[in-house]
Design a protein around this motif. Structure first.
Motif, PDB file in Angstrom:
ATOM      1  N   VAL A   1       0.590  -1.598   0.492  1.00 35.84           N
ATOM      2  CA  VAL A   1      -0.064   0.191  -0.011  1.00 35.84           C
ATOM      3  C   VAL A   1       0.794   1.606  -0.166  1.00 35.84           C
ATOM      4  CG1 VAL A   1      -1.624   1.490   0.982  1.00 35.84           C
ATOM      5  CG2 VAL A   1      -1.798  -1.130   0.867  1.00 35.84           C
ATOM      6  N   LYS A   2       2.057   1.345   0.921  1.00 34.44           N
ATOM      7  CA  LYS A   2       2.733   2.006   0.835  1.00 34.44           C
ATOM      8  C   LYS A   2       3.429   2.356  -1.167  1.00 34.44           C
ATOM      9  CE  LYS A   2       4.177   1.865   5.750  1.00 34.44           C
ATOM     10  NZ  LYS A   2       5.145   1.593   6.904  1.00 34.44           N
ATOM     11  N   TYR A   3       3.792   1.569  -0.972  1.00 39.75           N
ATOM     12  CA  TYR A   3       4.582   1.787  -2.419  1.00 39.75           C
ATOM     13  C   TYR A   3       3.304   2.042  -3.741  1.00 39.75           C
ATOM     14  CZ  TYR A   3       6.138   0.289  -7.221  1.00 39.75           C
ATOM     15  OH  TYR A   3       6.224   0.551  -8.917  1.00 39.75           O
ATOM     16  N   ALA A   4       2.054   1.894  -3.509  1.00 40.16           N
ATOM     17  CA  ALA A   4       0.873   1.981  -4.716  1.00 40.16           C
ATOM     18  C   ALA A   4       0.870   3.376  -3.887  1.00 40.16           C
ATOM     19  CB  ALA A   4       0.099   1.659  -4.087  1.00 40.16           C
TER      20      ALA A   4
ATOM     21  N   ASN B   1      -3.385   2.547  -7.491  1.00 37.68           N
ATOM     22  CA  ASN B   1      -4.677   1.621  -7.036  1.00 37.68           C
ATOM     23  C   ASN B   1      -4.491   0.446  -6.664  1.00 37.68           C
ATOM     24  OD1 ASN B   1      -7.647  -0.105  -7.756  1.00 37.68           O
ATOM     25  ND2 ASN B   1      -8.152   1.633  -6.344  1.00 37.68           N
ATOM     26  N   VAL B   2      -5.218  -0.367  -5.586  1.00 34.28           N
ATOM     27  CA  VAL B   2      -4.730  -1.576  -4.664  1.00 34.28           C
ATOM     28  C   VAL B   2      -6.653  -2.035  -4.064  1.00 34.28           C
ATOM     29  CG1 VAL B   2      -3.931  -0.934  -2.978  1.00 34.28           C
ATOM     30  CG2 VAL B   2      -3.299  -3.079  -3.571  1.00 34.28           C
ATOM     31  N   ARG B   3      -6.451  -3.210  -5.275  1.00 34.19           N
ATOM     32  CA  ARG B   3      -7.617  -4.190  -4.182  1.00 34.19           C
ATOM     33  C   ARG B   3      -7.536  -5.031  -4.233  1.00 34.19           C
ATOM     34  NH1 ARG B   3     -12.309  -1.683  -3.197  1.00 34.19           N
ATOM     35  NH2 ARG B   3     -13.379  -3.537  -4.052  1.00 34.19           N
ATOM     36  N   ALA B   4      -7.721  -6.183  -3.436  1.00 35.39           N
ATOM     37  CA  ALA B   4      -7.575  -8.060  -2.869  1.00 35.39           C
ATOM     38  C   ALA B   4      -8.917  -8.845  -3.116  1.00 35.39           C
ATOM     39  CB  ALA B   4      -7.640  -7.147  -1.309  1.00 35.39           C
TER      40      ALA B   4
ATOM     41  N   GLY C   1     -10.496  -5.574  -9.381  1.00 37.02           N
ATOM     42  CA  GLY C   1      -9.576  -4.111  -9.117  1.00 37.02           C
ATOM     43  C   GLY C   1      -9.431  -3.589 -10.681  1.00 37.02           C
ATOM     44  N   LYS C   2      -8.480  -2.531 -10.792  1.00 39.44           N
ATOM     45  CA  LYS C   2      -8.144  -1.527 -11.908  1.00 39.44           C
ATOM     46  C   LYS C   2      -7.634  -2.398 -13.204  1.00 39.44           C
ATOM     47  CE  LYS C   2      -9.876   2.021 -10.088  1.00 39.44           C
ATOM     48  NZ  LYS C   2     -10.025   3.540 -10.180  1.00 39.44           N
ATOM     49  N   ASN C   3      -7.282  -2.302 -13.910  1.00 41.02           N
ATOM     50  CA  ASN C   3      -6.453  -2.835 -15.487  1.00 41.02           C
ATOM     51  C   ASN C   3      -5.055  -1.738 -14.569  1.00 41.02           C
ATOM     52  OD1 ASN C   3      -6.276  -4.076 -17.618  1.00 41.02           O
ATOM     53  ND2 ASN C   3      -5.953  -2.502 -18.908  1.00 41.02           N
ATOM     54  N   GLY C   4      -4.026  -2.275 -15.005  1.00 43.70           N
ATOM     55  CA  GLY C   4      -2.977  -1.879 -14.446  1.00 43.70           C
ATOM     56  C   GLY C   4      -2.761  -1.699 -13.151  1.00 43.70           C
ATOM     57  N   GLN C   5      -3.147  -1.659 -12.928  1.00 40.34           N
ATOM     58  CA  GLN C   5      -3.070  -1.678 -11.040  1.00 40.34           C
ATOM     59  C   GLN C   5      -2.583  -2.291 -10.179  1.00 40.34           C
ATOM     60  OE1 GLN C   5      -3.152   2.120 -10.049  1.00 40.34           O
ATOM     61  NE2 GLN C   5      -3.374   1.973 -12.881  1.00 40.34           N
ATOM     62  N   ILE C   6      -2.948  -2.493  -9.278  1.00 38.43           N
ATOM     63  CA  ILE C   6      -2.110  -3.542  -8.200  1.00 38.43           C
ATOM     64  C   ILE C   6      -3.536  -4.029  -7.135  1.00 38.43           C
ATOM     65  CG2 ILE C   6      -0.755  -4.054  -6.457  1.00 38.43           C
ATOM     66  CD1 ILE C   6       0.536  -1.774  -6.449  1.00 38.43           C
ATOM     67  N   THR C   7      -2.767  -5.696  -7.791  1.00 39.16           N
ATOM     68  CA  THR C   7      -3.597  -6.921  -7.504  1.00 39.16           C
ATOM     69  C   THR C   7      -2.991  -7.446  -6.243  1.00 39.16           C
ATOM     70  OG1 THR C   7      -5.476  -6.758  -9.099  1.00 39.16           O
ATOM     71  CG2 THR C   7      -5.445  -8.909  -7.556  1.00 39.16           C
ATOM     72  N   ILE C   8      -4.010  -7.597  -4.571  1.00 41.22           N
ATOM     73  CA  ILE C   8      -3.701  -8.302  -4.146  1.00 41.22           C
ATOM     74  C   ILE C   8      -4.165  -9.343  -3.700  1.00 41.22           C
ATOM     75  CG2 ILE C   8      -3.522  -8.330  -1.705  1.00 41.22           C
ATOM     76  CD1 ILE C   8      -2.477  -5.931  -1.002  1.00 41.22           C
ATOM     77  N   SER C   9      -3.340 -10.733  -3.541  1.00 39.79           N
ATOM     78  CA  SER C   9      -4.183 -11.549  -4.072  1.00 39.79           C
ATOM     79  C   SER C   9      -3.677 -13.228  -2.909  1.00 39.79           C
ATOM     80  CB  SER C   9      -4.088 -12.765  -4.976  1.00 39.79           C
ATOM     81  OG  SER C   9      -4.575 -13.963  -4.913  1.00 39.79           O
TER      82      SER C   9
ATOM     83  N   ARG D   1     -10.017   6.499  -1.574  1.00 43.96           N
ATOM     84  CA  ARG D   1     -11.057   6.226  -2.602  1.00 43.96           C
ATOM     85  C   ARG D   1      -9.965   6.093  -3.531  1.00 43.96           C
ATOM     86  NH1 ARG D   1     -15.360  10.724  -5.828  1.00 43.96           N
ATOM     87  NH2 ARG D   1     -15.805   9.591  -7.591  1.00 43.96           N
ATOM     88  N   GLN D   2      -8.954   6.659  -3.935  1.00 38.52           N
ATOM     89  CA  GLN D   2      -7.910   6.677  -5.220  1.00 38.52           C
ATOM     90  C   GLN D   2      -7.633   5.415  -5.156  1.00 38.52           C
ATOM     91  OE1 GLN D   2      -5.827   9.851  -5.242  1.00 38.52           O
ATOM     92  NE2 GLN D   2      -7.284  11.650  -6.416  1.00 38.52           N
TER      93      GLN D   2
END
Length: 731
Positions: free
Chosen positions: A204-207, A213-216, A228-236, A717-718
């Motif tokens: 999250v700090k890197y994001a 954006n980062v979602r799990a 999540g979003k295209n081109g962003q970060i996904t946490i699995s 939100r972002q």
């Protein structure tokens, strides 16, 4: 008038049997033995037990001289699993013997999709004969090397934690994300698999530094676009081999030996259980229902505890079922999110925050079902009950007995294949039995397999006495359930079945329904009731993750027979069960309206649930409870699914109360809903209307949480928002 010969599954099977037998090539070369098996199933003079029916069905495709689906399907399994299936089918070994081999023969499943792992990370496919610990150690070393290679790209993220002396995150680049139902797909720039809260903090700090954006995601079982979003970060929260591979072995005995223990899948009592106090258990969001079921069952008698409700699937993670406010069954039970006592999450600054129900119940009403908008949830503390035991008496009843047609529905409106002669006394008894199950049972659900004449009624209560309790389902039953999913995979893929579909478009649906209903237990005598620990009963069906489906579910508020309902009148209100009956029969009539193409090829399911206090719960405000009703089909029916599902949805959304007002019916957040309409308007627009007051309350509480915990709403939100959720909350 409808032709009952073409409507009843048994009649359809008779037609299919005749066609097979008159075609020598089909009967002896393409599908050898299928006609005889179906004839035995249809016959009232022949008793084919569940195990034999599954084995004989698989034998058909094993012995086929023209259809290679059996071998092709088995190639998706690892050698150990394949050998178990072949022993069962080709050697005729009983499930009781094969089931014993679970603990010695399981491996990680084969990957169905394109590889999702970084080339530097060693996978189970390259180490098929290695024991688990050696495999884990080698994968750990390789993963660490891969992470080190990625550090330059991450520009300073601390991946290795000196304090814990272990890898914190495994990272993959530009890996395609696809949800389980294949309704959502995108390509995150980075897919991260953290092992600890610390790892999530660093992600999250890197994001934040990169304004990303980062979602799990866990097992990816939501059909709506809440990922999540295209081109962003996904946490699995799960390793990709676990989250993406089919067939999956999570539900099988012995799979616990493959659990890689991390901070995010720990389970522990907050304090020792004491009489009269809440039993608080802290779980990581990567804990699966299978892990949790085993943990509950393994506790010593004084500590033995259980959730009173849960979803059926054992593969889903606690984080994945809590975020979108999932539910179980039984009118006395709220949603899973209502049982959250404390939630721990990483906020947009990368700091760990805690919200506790005792300290601030208003905050918890939002946080427990916030769709990941607060941040990345790491742990939740749940309120458990002392262990109890389900006394299961499942039955197969004719449709008119299980859930009688609503008042005003004439016999002419009921498909002829489903009609039975019922005296007024029989109708009265059926109505009373249905209402009693729906209103009072600890657990209440009904399944109808399309075009069959019976409903599987799974309604039961609990007792505190565990004497004579058994493991349910047993290892034998779990293996058979697993084999049944192999059969369903073959039915979907078989060219021979496809050829029959061209002659009889209902072939696949009929085979699935007949075999599905046939597989369900039927207890005729209450003395033969199955007593088992509550977690086992809640997860009575295993391996269903291996069959992809499409699914739409709505939550219909129960209504009083007359007048508007007030809080003070809840306990004495007379519930209008006719609305529930109408919703059920509307779905059945829809299936018959589309009987020529059969777009619904999996069950119609209905549960009764209780009200919720979670702000965004679709059941909130349903003071008398909720009718949770859903229709499903196979994933390969997607072309005809949407118009059919819309037709059924229209029927459900048109229900009105005694005063002529449309009901506050809402879709399940995790199921399909965003592509549908309600009375001509886009579903998202309808949702913003029906949740209008809840949205304002959510926003207000969200802002209060932000102020209290020192982060900014717009930054959150972002960081954690989502296109669909933004459209809903911030339009």
């Amino acid at each position: 008038m409808n032709n009952p010969v073409l409507e009843h599954s048994s009649k359809r099977l008779e037609i299919l049997i005749a066609r097979l037998k008159e075609d020598e090539h089909r009967n002896f070369k393409e599908l050898p033995g299928l006609a005889d098996l179906l004839a035995d199933i249809v016959s009232t003079d022949t008793d084919v037990n569940r195990e034999d029916s599954v084995r004989r069905f698989l034998e058909v495709f094993w012995k086929s001289e023209t259809d290679a689906t059996y071998s092709a399907t088995l190639r998706r399994y690892k050698p150990e699993e394949e050998s178990l299936i072949r022993a069962f089918v080709e050697e005729g070994k009983p499930a009781s013997d094969v089931g014993k081999q679970f603990h010695m023969g399981l491996s990680l499943g084969a990957r169905e999709e394109l590889p999702l792992v970084d080339s530097e990370v060693e996978t189970a496919e390259s180490l098929p004969d290695k024991p688990l610990r050696a495999l884990g150690e080698r994968m750990h070393v390789k993963a660490h090397r891969a992470v080190e290679a990625m550090e330059r790209r991450l520009e300073g993220v601390t991946i290795y934690d000196d304090q814990h002396k272990k890898n914190q995150v495994v990272i993959y680049s530009d890996e395609k994300f696809q949800n389980w139902g294949r309704t959502v797909a995108h390509t995150p720039h980075l897919t991260c698999i953290p092992r600890t809260s610390y790892g999530i903090q660093e992600i999250v700090k890197y994001a934040k530094r990169k304004n990303m954006n980062v979602r799990a995601a866990g097992y990816r079982h939501s059909w709506s676009s809440i990922f999540g979003k295209n081109g962003q970060i996904t946490i699995s929260t799960l390793g990709l081999h676990q989250a993406t591979m089919l067939p999956n072995i999570e539900s099988l005995p012995g799979s616990q030996f493959f659990d890689s223990r991390t901070e995010l899948n720990t389970i522990e009592f907050v304090k020792p259980p004491r009489p009269g106090e809440k039993r608080l258990v802290r779980v990581g969001t990567a804990v699966t229902n299978q892990m949790f079921r085993r943990w509950c069952n393994d506790q010593k008698l004084d500590n033995a505890s259980s959730l009173p409700l849960n979803v059926i699937m054992v593969e889903i993670t606690m984080g994945g079922s809590n975020g979108p406010i999932c539910h179980g069954a039984g009118r006395r039970h709220p949603s899973l999110s209502d049982l959250v006592h404390e939630i721990e999450y990483v906020d947009e600054n990368g700091e760990i925050q805690t919200i506790n129900k005792d300290n601030n119940p208003d905050f918890m009403a939002v946080a427990a079902g916030c769709f990941g908008l607060l941040g990345i949830v790491t742990h939740i503390t749940l309120e458990l009950d002392p262990m109890s035991y389900a006394v299961m008496i499942p039955q197969k009843l004719t449709i008119m007995q299980a859930i009688p047609p609503p008042p005003g529905m004439s016999n002419d409106q009921i498909p002829e294949a489903l009609r039975i002669n019922m005296t007024p006394e029989m109708r009265k008894k059926a109505q009373a039995d249905f209402e009693n199950h729906a209103k009072n049972d600890f657990y209440s659900e009904w399944f109808w397999f399309p075009y069959t004449s019976k409903v599987w009624v799974n309604c039961w209560n609990t007792v505190d006495d565990g004497k004579d309790a058994v493991e349910y389902p047993s290892n034998i039953s779990v293996f058979i359930q697993w084999a049944e999913t192999v059969a369903i995979q073959i039915i979907q893929a078989s060219e021979a079945v496809l050829h029959l579909q061209q002659v009889f478009p209902w072939t696949q649906a009929t085979l699935l329904s007949k075999m599905g209903l046939y597989a369900m237990p039927d207890v005729r005598n209450p003395k033969d009731a199955m007593k088992t620990k509550l977690p086992n009963a809640l997860h009575f069906r295993r391996a269903i993750q291996n069959v992809r489906v499409r699914d739409i579910e709505v939550e219909i508020p129960l209504q009083p027979k007359t007048g508007a309902l007030k809080d003070a009148d809840v306990d004495k209100a007379d519930i209008d069960w006719s609305l529930v009956q109408k919703a059920w029969w509307d779905a059945i009539l829809a299936a018959y309206k589309y009987k020529d193409t059969c777009p619904q090829r999996m069950p119609l399911e209905m549960r009764i649930t209780g009200p919720s206090k979670v702000t965004m719960a679709p059941f909130r405000g349903h003071l008398l409870g909720t009718c949770s009703i859903e229709i499903l089909t196979l994933e390969n029916m997607k072309e005809s699914w949407l118009p059919y599902a819309q037709y059924v949805l229209d029927k459900w959304m048109d229900l009105k109360d005694s005063q002529g007002n449309y009901l506050a019916t809402r879709p399940h957040w995790a199921k399909e809903w965003e592509n549908f309409t309600v009375r001509g308007k886009p579903m998202v627009e309808y949702m913003r209307t029906t949740y209008h007051d809840a949205i304002l309350e959510f926003r207000d509480t969200f802002a209060r949480i932000a102020k209290d915990q020192r982060w900014k709403v717009e930054d959150a939100r972002q960081r954690f928002g989502n296109v669909l959720l933004d459209q809903f909350f911030h339009h």
